[in-house]
Scaffold this motif. Structure first.
Motif, PDB file in Angstrom:
ATOM      1  N   GLY A  75       2.312 -15.097  37.863  1.00 25.80           N
ATOM      2  CA  GLY A  75       1.670 -16.251  38.478  1.00 25.80           C
ATOM      3  C   GLY A  75       0.158 -16.092  38.588  1.00 25.80           C
ATOM      4  N   HIS A  76      -0.422 -16.555  39.735  1.00 25.50           N
ATOM      5  CA  HIS A  76      -1.873 -16.539  39.969  1.00 25.50           C
ATOM      6  C   HIS A  76      -2.610 -17.225  38.811  1.00 25.50           C
ATOM      7  CE1 HIS A  76      -1.197 -13.915  43.369  1.00 25.50           C
ATOM      8  NE2 HIS A  76      -0.639 -12.989  42.593  1.00 25.50           N
ATOM      9  N   LEU A  77      -2.142 -18.422  38.465  1.00 24.75           N
ATOM     10  CA  LEU A  77      -2.635 -19.101  37.273  1.00 24.75           C
ATOM     11  C   LEU A  77      -4.110 -19.482  37.392  1.00 24.75           C
ATOM     12  CD1 LEU A  77       0.448 -21.443  36.769  1.00 24.75           C
ATOM     13  CD2 LEU A  77       0.007 -19.254  35.642  1.00 24.75           C
ATOM     14  N   ARG A  78      -4.459 -20.110  38.520  1.00 26.90           N
ATOM     15  CA  ARG A  78      -5.841 -20.571  38.689  1.00 26.90           C
ATOM     16  C   ARG A  78      -6.805 -19.383  38.690  1.00 26.90           C
ATOM     17  NH1 ARG A  78      -9.170 -21.550  43.221  1.00 26.90           N
ATOM     18  NH2 ARG A  78      -7.490 -20.785  44.545  1.00 26.90           N
ATOM     19  N   ARG A  79      -6.429 -18.309  39.394  1.00 24.82           N
ATOM     20  CA  ARG A  79      -7.287 -17.131  39.460  1.00 24.82           C
ATOM     21  C   ARG A  79      -7.475 -16.531  38.065  1.00 24.82           C
ATOM     22  NH1 ARG A  79      -5.050 -12.327  42.980  1.00 24.82           N
ATOM     23  NH2 ARG A  79      -4.895 -14.056  44.458  1.00 24.82           N
ATOM     24  N   THR A  80      -6.394 -16.488  37.281  1.00 24.37           N
ATOM     25  CA  THR A  80      -6.484 -15.952  35.923  1.00 24.37           C
ATOM     26  C   THR A  80      -7.434 -16.783  35.068  1.00 24.37           C
ATOM     27  OG1 THR A  80      -4.221 -15.102  36.052  1.00 24.37           O
ATOM     28  CG2 THR A  80      -5.148 -15.388  33.857  1.00 24.37           C
ATOM     29  N   MET A  81      -7.336 -18.117  35.176  1.00 18.94           N
ATOM     30  CA  MET A  81      -8.202 -18.982  34.386  1.00 18.94           C
ATOM     31  C   MET A  81      -9.673 -18.806  34.767  1.00 18.94           C
ATOM     32  SD  MET A  81      -5.771 -22.384  34.461  1.00 18.94           S
ATOM     33  CE  MET A  81      -6.883 -23.450  33.556  1.00 18.94           C
ATOM     34  N   LEU A 122      -5.434 -16.080  26.851  1.00 16.01           N
ATOM     35  CA  LEU A 122      -4.887 -15.951  28.201  1.00 16.01           C
ATOM     36  C   LEU A 122      -5.169 -17.208  29.019  1.00 16.01           C
ATOM     37  CD1 LEU A 122      -3.527 -14.265  30.386  1.00 16.01           C
ATOM     38  CD2 LEU A 122      -5.710 -13.123  30.794  1.00 16.01           C
ATOM     39  N   PHE A 123      -6.352 -17.789  28.860  1.00 18.13           N
ATOM     40  CA  PHE A 123      -6.704 -19.037  29.548  1.00 18.13           C
ATOM     41  C   PHE A 123      -5.758 -20.163  29.133  1.00 18.13           C
ATOM     42  CE2 PHE A 123      -8.818 -23.102  29.905  1.00 18.13           C
ATOM     43  CZ  PHE A 123      -9.525 -23.038  31.095  1.00 18.13           C
ATOM     44  N   ASN A 124      -5.500 -20.296  27.832  1.00 17.86           N
ATOM     45  CA  ASN A 124      -4.674 -21.403  27.335  1.00 17.86           C
ATOM     46  C   ASN A 124      -3.224 -21.299  27.799  1.00 17.86           C
ATOM     47  OD1 ASN A 124      -6.892 -22.453  26.021  1.00 17.86           O
ATOM     48  ND2 ASN A 124      -6.403 -21.513  24.056  1.00 17.86           N
ATOM     49  N   VAL A 125      -2.669 -20.076  27.802  1.00 17.92           N
ATOM     50  CA  VAL A 125      -1.295 -19.903  28.277  1.00 17.92           C
ATOM     51  C   VAL A 125      -1.203 -20.234  29.760  1.00 17.92           C
ATOM     52  CG1 VAL A 125       0.546 -18.224  28.664  1.00 17.92           C
ATOM     53  CG2 VAL A 125      -0.691 -18.216  26.503  1.00 17.92           C
ATOM     54  N   SER A 126      -2.153 -19.758  30.557  1.00 18.66           N
ATOM     55  CA  SER A 126      -2.149 -20.033  31.996  1.00 18.66           C
ATOM     56  C   SER A 126      -2.343 -21.516  32.267  1.00 18.66           C
ATOM     57  CB  SER A 126      -3.257 -19.228  32.686  1.00 18.66           C
ATOM     58  OG  SER A 126      -3.091 -17.849  32.486  1.00 18.66           O
ATOM     59  N   SER A 127      -3.220 -22.146  31.502  1.00 15.09           N
ATOM     60  CA  SER A 127      -3.494 -23.571  31.683  1.00 15.09           C
ATOM     61  C   SER A 127      -2.260 -24.410  31.409  1.00 15.09           C
ATOM     62  CB  SER A 127      -4.634 -23.991  30.752  1.00 15.09           C
ATOM     63  OG  SER A 127      -4.842 -25.370  30.789  1.00 15.09           O
ATOM     64  N   LEU A 189     -12.702 -24.893  38.534  1.00 14.81           N
ATOM     65  CA  LEU A 189     -11.348 -24.382  38.751  1.00 14.81           C
ATOM     66  C   LEU A 189     -11.192 -23.766  40.134  1.00 14.81           C
ATOM     67  CD1 LEU A 189     -10.590 -22.784  35.264  1.00 14.81           C
ATOM     68  CD2 LEU A 189      -9.341 -24.666  36.331  1.00 14.81           C
ATOM     69  N   LYS A 190     -12.259 -23.184  40.669  1.00 12.34           N
ATOM     70  CA  LYS A 190     -12.196 -22.606  42.012  1.00 12.34           C
ATOM     71  C   LYS A 190     -11.878 -23.661  43.069  1.00 12.34           C
ATOM     72  CE  LYS A 190     -13.766 -19.085  43.606  1.00 12.34           C
ATOM     73  NZ  LYS A 190     -13.117 -17.887  44.205  1.00 12.34           N
ATOM     74  N   THR A 191     -12.189 -24.929  42.763  1.00 15.28           N
ATOM     75  CA  THR A 191     -11.981 -26.013  43.730  1.00 15.28           C
ATOM     76  C   THR A 191     -10.643 -26.721  43.548  1.00 15.28           C
ATOM     77  OG1 THR A 191     -13.034 -27.719  42.340  1.00 15.28           O
ATOM     78  CG2 THR A 191     -14.480 -26.391  43.750  1.00 15.28           C
TER      79      THR A 191
END
Length: 412
Positions: A75-81, A122-127, A189-191
């Protein structure tokens, strides 16, 4: 289309979509700024350009299947992106710094290409997984049209913007704008405030096997992946040699290259506007097939061009315009079909399989491009790529895609 305004009025989706769009655009600016840095600043050969392109896509081949399982489990998708955006900004800023210090080398660019390719994957998979947290199920098709539309648009607008930045700033300094784009995406993304899907607990190997089994037993997805893999291979051969061909043999300046590629964004914009209308008139499957033919077929105008500068410029513009429209028809329709067929629990695994089995072939395509460009010349190699790209739609013709008028039900 009636729900798109409502989606864009939702603050969470709007911030997520805008951040995605900025990040995708930054990726595509890099796709022209890095190669042009190699060509213009370091006088790279066809083989060296092929190696650069291969390193940019190699992470998809090496890591994408495992990353899909990793994202599902942790998980932690937003943080990863966010960290992916910050990482790409940090890596890319080293290029203009090294250039200013007269210390830039091809080896440096190769490391940058591999690192940014890894973080983009990694960004695309999480997104793709974060999408399910931001968009309600009844809005999946419209949300997919927006997110995939911006991704496809970036494929055409990004290189055009990159070419114009190269003309104004020089190739290495154009990457400064790229760095700023990733910082802006990270800030947005932080928001984003959304409840992320809970991590899955299966073993990593189970994730990978389940994703591959699901794709293999779903005929339309299987045909989409095979056809997409072939199309990615041949398009990579084409694009790896494209800049070299139009800069050295057609004698187009960086400014003309940027304008030509930028006008291709007009075709992509038109494609995004008409995809819904075309889909309603002929069906989602035929729209997917039409785009799969137009996207590579229009590129035949480039190797057809002579060395008369303005004629060549006009043909490159026409090729990019029509191809951009085909790309949007193909990608929006195809991605909507994939989203409709894929259950939430398989989303990261299928996306990981997509990146690994489809985008991974770009590594091979870039290496083949370098070899073909050296052995048979740039123009024959481009013809090989265009013809192969058109033939890549054959798997779709053998699957029940053409008969698909509406989005399919979710597969199990």
């Amino acid at each position: 289309m009636d729900r798109i305004p409502r989606l864009l009025q939702q603050v969470t989706f709007r911030r997520f979509w805008t951040a995605q769009t900025i990040s995708y655009l930054g990726d595509q600016v890099s796709t022209i700024a890095l190669p042009l840095t190699a060509v213009l600043a370091l006088n790279a050969s066809a083989a060296e350009m092929g190696f650069l392109g291969a390193l940019a896509s190699l992470p998809n081949l090496l890591f994408a299947l495992h990353v899909g399982g990793f994202v599902d489990r942790h998980g932690h998708l937003r943080r990863t992106m966010v960290w992916c955006d910050l990482g790409r900004a940090a890596v890319l800023v080293t290029v203009p710094i090294a250039y200013a210090l007269d210390a830039l080398t091809l080896s440096h660019l190769w490391v940058v290409a591999f690192a940014t390719g890894t973080l983009a994957m990694l960004f695309n998979v999480s997104s793709n997984s974060m999408f399910a947290a931001v968009v309600k199920r009844e809005d999946y098709v419209q949300g997919t049209s927006l997110t995939r539309g911006s991704f496809s648009f970036s494929w055409v607008a990004g290189p055009g913007l990159g070419g114009m930045l190269v003309q104004v700033l020089s190739a290495p300094l154009a990457l400064v704008a790229d760095v700023l784009s990733f910082l802006g995406s990270a800030f947005l993304l932080k928001t984003v405030d959304a409840e992320e899907p809970p991590p899955q607990k299966e073993r990593s190997g189970s994730h990978i096997k389940d994703g591959l089994r699901f794709v293999n037993r779903t005929p339309v997805l299987r045909a989409k992946f095979i056809g997409g893999g072939l199309l990615n291979f041949f398009y990579t051969v084409y694009f790896t040699l494209f800049l070299l061909f139009i800069a050295r043999e057609l004698k187009l300046t960086p400014g003309m290259i940027g304008v030509a590629l930028g006008l291709g964004a007009v075709g992509a914009l038109l494609g995004s506007f008409v995809t819904g209308r075309v889909t309603r008139r002929v069906g989602i499957g035929p729209t997917f097939l039409l785009g799969s033919l137009l996207f590579p077929g229009a590129l035949a105008l480039v190797p057809f061009a002579t060395d008369h500068t303005w004629v060549a410029f006009g043909l490159v513009v026409a090729a990019e315009l029509v191809s951009g429209m085909g790309l949007m028809l193909c990608d929006i329709a195809g991605s909507s079909i994939q989203q409709a067929l894929t259950p939430d629990r398989f989303r990261s695994r299928v996306q990981g399989a997509y990146l690994g089995l489809i985008n991974g072939v770009r590594t091979v395509g870039a290496l083949v491009a370098g070899g073909l460009g050296t052995l048979i010349g740039l123009r024959p190699a481009l013809w090989f790529a265009v013809i192969g790209g058109v033939l890549s739609c054959l798997p779709l013709l053998l699957a029940p895609v053409f008969r698909m008028r509406e989005l399919p039900e979710q597969a199990e």
